[in-house]
Scaffold this motif. Structure first.
Motif, PDB file in Angstrom:
ATOM      1  N   GLU A  73      10.862  18.344  -2.271  1.00 38.46           N
ATOM      2  CA  GLU A  73      11.412  17.947  -0.980  1.00 38.46           C
ATOM      3  C   GLU A  73      10.312  17.582   0.013  1.00 38.46           C
ATOM      4  OE1 GLU A  73      14.003  21.182   0.038  1.00 38.46           O
ATOM      5  OE2 GLU A  73      15.450  20.611  -1.522  1.00 38.46           O
ATOM      6  N   ARG A  74       9.172  18.250  -0.061  1.00 35.24           N
ATOM      7  CA  ARG A  74       8.050  17.877   0.811  1.00 35.24           C
ATOM      8  C   ARG A  74       7.598  16.453   0.519  1.00 35.24           C
ATOM      9  NH1 ARG A  74       3.638  22.593   0.627  1.00 35.24           N
ATOM     10  NH2 ARG A  74       5.089  24.200  -0.038  1.00 35.24           N
ATOM     11  N   ALA A  75       7.561  16.076  -0.749  1.00 35.18           N
ATOM     12  CA  ALA A  75       7.178  14.710  -1.110  1.00 35.18           C
ATOM     13  C   ALA A  75       8.211  13.711  -0.607  1.00 35.18           C
ATOM     14  CB  ALA A  75       7.005  14.594  -2.617  1.00 35.18           C
ATOM     15  N   ILE A  76       9.472  14.059  -0.690  1.00 32.24           N
ATOM     16  CA  ILE A  76      10.539  13.177  -0.205  1.00 32.24           C
ATOM     17  C   ILE A  76      10.410  12.978   1.302  1.00 32.24           C
ATOM     18  CG2 ILE A  76      13.049  12.978   0.121  1.00 32.24           C
ATOM     19  CD1 ILE A  76      13.276  14.474  -2.646  1.00 32.24           C
ATOM     20  N   ARG A  77      10.135  14.069   2.028  1.00 36.88           N
ATOM     21  CA  ARG A  77       9.969  13.966   3.483  1.00 36.88           C
ATOM     22  C   ARG A  77       8.726  13.164   3.858  1.00 36.88           C
ATOM     23  NH1 ARG A  77      11.570  19.444   3.310  1.00 36.88           N
ATOM     24  NH2 ARG A  77       9.450  20.118   3.716  1.00 36.88           N
ATOM     25  N   ALA A  78       7.775  13.045   2.963  1.00 39.71           N
ATOM     26  CA  ALA A  78       6.535  12.298   3.233  1.00 39.71           C
ATOM     27  C   ALA A  78       6.699  10.806   2.990  1.00 39.71           C
ATOM     28  CB  ALA A  78       5.405  12.859   2.371  1.00 39.71           C
ATOM     29  N   PHE A  79       7.923  10.352   2.758  1.00 37.71           N
ATOM     30  CA  PHE A  79       8.164   8.930   2.492  1.00 37.71           C
ATOM     31  C   PHE A  79       7.529   8.046   3.558  1.00 37.71           C
ATOM     32  CE2 PHE A  79      10.490   4.982   2.833  1.00 37.71           C
ATOM     33  CZ  PHE A  79      10.621   4.582   1.517  1.00 37.71           C
ATOM     34  N   ILE A  86       7.312   8.944  -3.853  1.00 39.98           N
ATOM     35  CA  ILE A  86       6.139   9.187  -4.696  1.00 39.98           C
ATOM     36  C   ILE A  86       6.411  10.111  -5.878  1.00 39.98           C
ATOM     37  CG2 ILE A  86       4.562   8.733  -2.788  1.00 39.98           C
ATOM     38  CD1 ILE A  86       4.091  11.786  -2.618  1.00 39.98           C
ATOM     39  N   VAL A  87       7.596  10.727  -5.963  1.00 38.60           N
ATOM     40  CA  VAL A  87       7.890  11.626  -7.080  1.00 38.60           C
ATOM     41  C   VAL A  87       8.315  10.803  -8.292  1.00 38.60           C
ATOM     42  CG1 VAL A  87       9.327  13.517  -7.932  1.00 38.60           C
ATOM     43  CG2 VAL A  87       8.553  13.528  -5.560  1.00 38.60           C
ATOM     44  N   ALA A  88       7.499  10.825  -9.336  1.00 40.42           N
ATOM     45  CA  ALA A  88       7.842  10.112 -10.573  1.00 40.42           C
ATOM     46  C   ALA A  88       8.777  10.965 -11.421  1.00 40.42           C
ATOM     47  CB  ALA A  88       6.586   9.767 -11.361  1.00 40.42           C
ATOM     48  N   ASN A  89       8.406  12.241 -11.608  1.00 37.97           N
ATOM     49  CA  ASN A  89       9.246  13.164 -12.367  1.00 37.97           C
ATOM     50  C   ASN A  89       8.669  14.574 -12.276  1.00 37.97           C
ATOM     51  OD1 ASN A  89       7.083  13.288 -14.162  1.00 37.97           O
ATOM     52  ND2 ASN A  89       8.042  12.004 -15.692  1.00 37.97           N
ATOM     53  N   ALA A 105       4.786  20.408 -14.072  1.00 37.46           N
ATOM     54  CA  ALA A 105       4.028  19.374 -13.380  1.00 37.46           C
ATOM     55  C   ALA A 105       4.980  18.496 -12.578  1.00 37.46           C
ATOM     56  CB  ALA A 105       3.255  18.524 -14.370  1.00 37.46           C
ATOM     57  N   ILE A 106       4.626  18.280 -11.320  1.00 41.63           N
ATOM     58  CA  ILE A 106       5.303  17.281 -10.508  1.00 41.63           C
ATOM     59  C   ILE A 106       4.370  16.076 -10.506  1.00 41.63           C
ATOM     60  CG2 ILE A 106       6.212  16.687  -8.234  1.00 41.63           C
ATOM     61  CD1 ILE A 106       6.657  19.678  -7.744  1.00 41.63           C
ATOM     62  N   ASN A 107       4.808  15.015 -11.150  1.00 43.03           N
ATOM     63  CA  ASN A 107       3.987  13.809 -11.251  1.00 43.03           C
ATOM     64  C   ASN A 107       4.264  12.922 -10.049  1.00 43.03           C
ATOM     65  OD1 ASN A 107       2.723  14.375 -13.824  1.00 43.03           O
ATOM     66  ND2 ASN A 107       4.782  14.186 -14.645  1.00 43.03           N
ATOM     67  N   LEU A 108       3.200  12.595  -9.331  1.00 48.28           N
ATOM     68  CA  LEU A 108       3.275  11.798  -8.109  1.00 48.28           C
ATOM     69  C   LEU A 108       2.590  10.455  -8.347  1.00 48.28           C
ATOM     70  CD1 LEU A 108       2.145  14.674  -5.728  1.00 48.28           C
ATOM     71  CD2 LEU A 108       4.497  13.993  -6.221  1.00 48.28           C
ATOM     72  N   GLU A 109       3.212   9.384  -7.922  1.00 44.56           N
ATOM     73  CA  GLU A 109       2.645   8.051  -8.079  1.00 44.56           C
ATOM     74  C   GLU A 109       2.635   7.356  -6.726  1.00 44.56           C
ATOM     75  OE1 GLU A 109       4.948   6.009 -11.031  1.00 44.56           O
ATOM     76  OE2 GLU A 109       4.224   7.310 -12.640  1.00 44.56           O
ATOM     77  N   VAL A 110       1.437   6.913  -6.317  1.00 45.24           N
ATOM     78  CA  VAL A 110       1.270   6.296  -5.000  1.00 45.24           C
ATOM     79  C   VAL A 110       0.515   4.982  -5.172  1.00 45.24           C
ATOM     80  CG1 VAL A 110       0.386   6.615  -2.663  1.00 45.24           C
ATOM     81  CG2 VAL A 110       1.114   8.616  -3.991  1.00 45.24           C
ATOM     82  N   THR A 111       0.977   3.962  -4.477  1.00 45.24           N
ATOM     83  CA  THR A 111       0.275   2.683  -4.507  1.00 45.24           C
ATOM     84  C   THR A 111      -1.021   2.807  -3.716  1.00 45.24           C
ATOM     85  OG1 THR A 111       2.362   1.491  -4.652  1.00 45.24           O
ATOM     86  CG2 THR A 111       0.435   0.229  -3.939  1.00 45.24           C
ATOM     87  N   ALA A 112      -2.115   2.407  -4.349  1.00 48.48           N
ATOM     88  CA  ALA A 112      -3.434   2.426  -3.713  1.00 48.48           C
ATOM     89  C   ALA A 112      -3.932   0.995  -3.622  1.00 48.48           C
ATOM     90  CB  ALA A 112      -4.400   3.272  -4.532  1.00 48.48           C
ATOM     91  N   PHE A 113      -4.582   0.693  -2.529  1.00 44.20           N
ATOM     92  CA  PHE A 113      -5.102  -0.657  -2.330  1.00 44.20           C
ATOM     93  C   PHE A 113      -6.614  -0.636  -2.477  1.00 44.20           C
ATOM     94  CE2 PHE A 113      -1.030  -0.475  -0.260  1.00 44.20           C
ATOM     95  CZ  PHE A 113      -0.439  -1.639  -0.702  1.00 44.20           C
ATOM     96  N   ARG A 114      -7.117  -1.632  -3.159  1.00 44.02           N
ATOM     97  CA  ARG A 114      -8.560  -1.767  -3.336  1.00 44.02           C
ATOM     98  C   ARG A 114      -9.156  -2.321  -2.052  1.00 44.02           C
ATOM     99  NH1 ARG A 114      -7.951  -4.907  -9.031  1.00 44.02           N
ATOM    100  NH2 ARG A 114      -6.726  -3.303 -10.050  1.00 44.02           N
ATOM    101  N   ASP A 115     -10.265  -1.773  -1.669  1.00 48.68           N
ATOM    102  CA  ASP A 115     -10.919  -2.180  -0.433  1.00 48.68           C
ATOM    103  C   ASP A 115     -12.083  -3.121  -0.760  1.00 48.68           C
ATOM    104  OD1 ASP A 115     -11.378  -2.286   2.255  1.00 48.68           O
ATOM    105  OD2 ASP A 115     -12.562  -0.450   2.316  1.00 48.68           O
ATOM    106  N   ILE A 116     -11.746  -4.216  -1.480  1.00 46.37           N
ATOM    107  CA  ILE A 116     -12.768  -5.178  -1.874  1.00 46.37           C
ATOM    108  C   ILE A 116     -12.314  -6.551  -1.387  1.00 46.37           C
ATOM    109  CG2 ILE A 116     -14.002  -6.225  -3.809  1.00 46.37           C
ATOM    110  CD1 ILE A 116     -13.341  -3.699  -5.432  1.00 46.37           C
TER     111      ILE A 116
END
Length: 125
Positions: A73-79, A86-89, A105-116
Motif C-alpha cells: 500500500e505504501r508503494a501504491i500511495r507513492a504513485f 511500481i509494484v510488479a508482484n 519479495a515485493i518486486n518493484l519496477e520503476v522507469t529510469a531515465f538516462r542522463d546522457i
C-alpha cells in the motif's frame, strides 16, 4: 529520474529497509537493486526488490501477510512520486529447511531515465 534518485526515494518510503551488505541471514526488510533492463532510447526499467526475511513474524503467517499489504500500500500511495504503479508482484522467495528461514519479495519496477545528452551519445558512434 535516475536510478540513484529512485533508490533514495524508495528508502524514504521504506525507512525500515536495510541495505544488503552480504547474504541475508536474519529477520528484517531489505531493499536492493536487482537489475536494470533497457526499454527504449534514454529509458530503462530499474528492478528493485524489497525482501521481507523471517523465521517467524509475530508467530503468525497472517501478521506477515498484513505487513506485506502495508508495504504494498505504501508503494501504491507513492504513485504520484513515480508517475506509475511500481509494484510488479509479490512472491514467496525461499525457504531454508535447516533454519526455518523464509522470505517474501515485493518486486518493484520503476522507469529510469538516462542522463546522457544525444550529442554525447553520438561521440561513441
Amino acid at each position: 529520474m535516475r536510478v540513484s534518485e529512485i533508490y533514495l526515494l524508495l528508502k524514504e518510503i521504506y525507512p525500515e529497509a536495510n541495505d544488503i551488505l552480504g547474504e541475508i541471514n536474519q529477520n528484517g526488510v531489505y531493499l536492493y537493486l536487482q537489475r536494470i533492463s533497457p526499454m527504449a532510447h534514454q529509458r530503462d526499467k530499474a528492478h528493485f526488490r524489497l525482501f521481507c526475511s523471517a523465521v517467524t513474524y509475530d508467530k503468525s503467517a497472517v501478521s506477515l501477510i498484513e505487513y506485506l499489504d502495508e508495504l504494498r500500500e505504501r508503494a501504491i500511495r507513492a504513485f504520484g512520486a513515480f508517475g506509475e504503479d511500481i509494484v510488479a508482484n509479490i512472491e514467496f522467495e525461499n525457504y531454508d529447511e535447516f533454519s526455518g528461514h523464509y522470505g517474501y519479495a515485493i518486486n518493484l519496477e520503476v522507469t529510469a531515465f538516462r542522463d546522457i545528452k544525444n550529442r554525447e551519445l553520438s561521440e561513441w558512434a
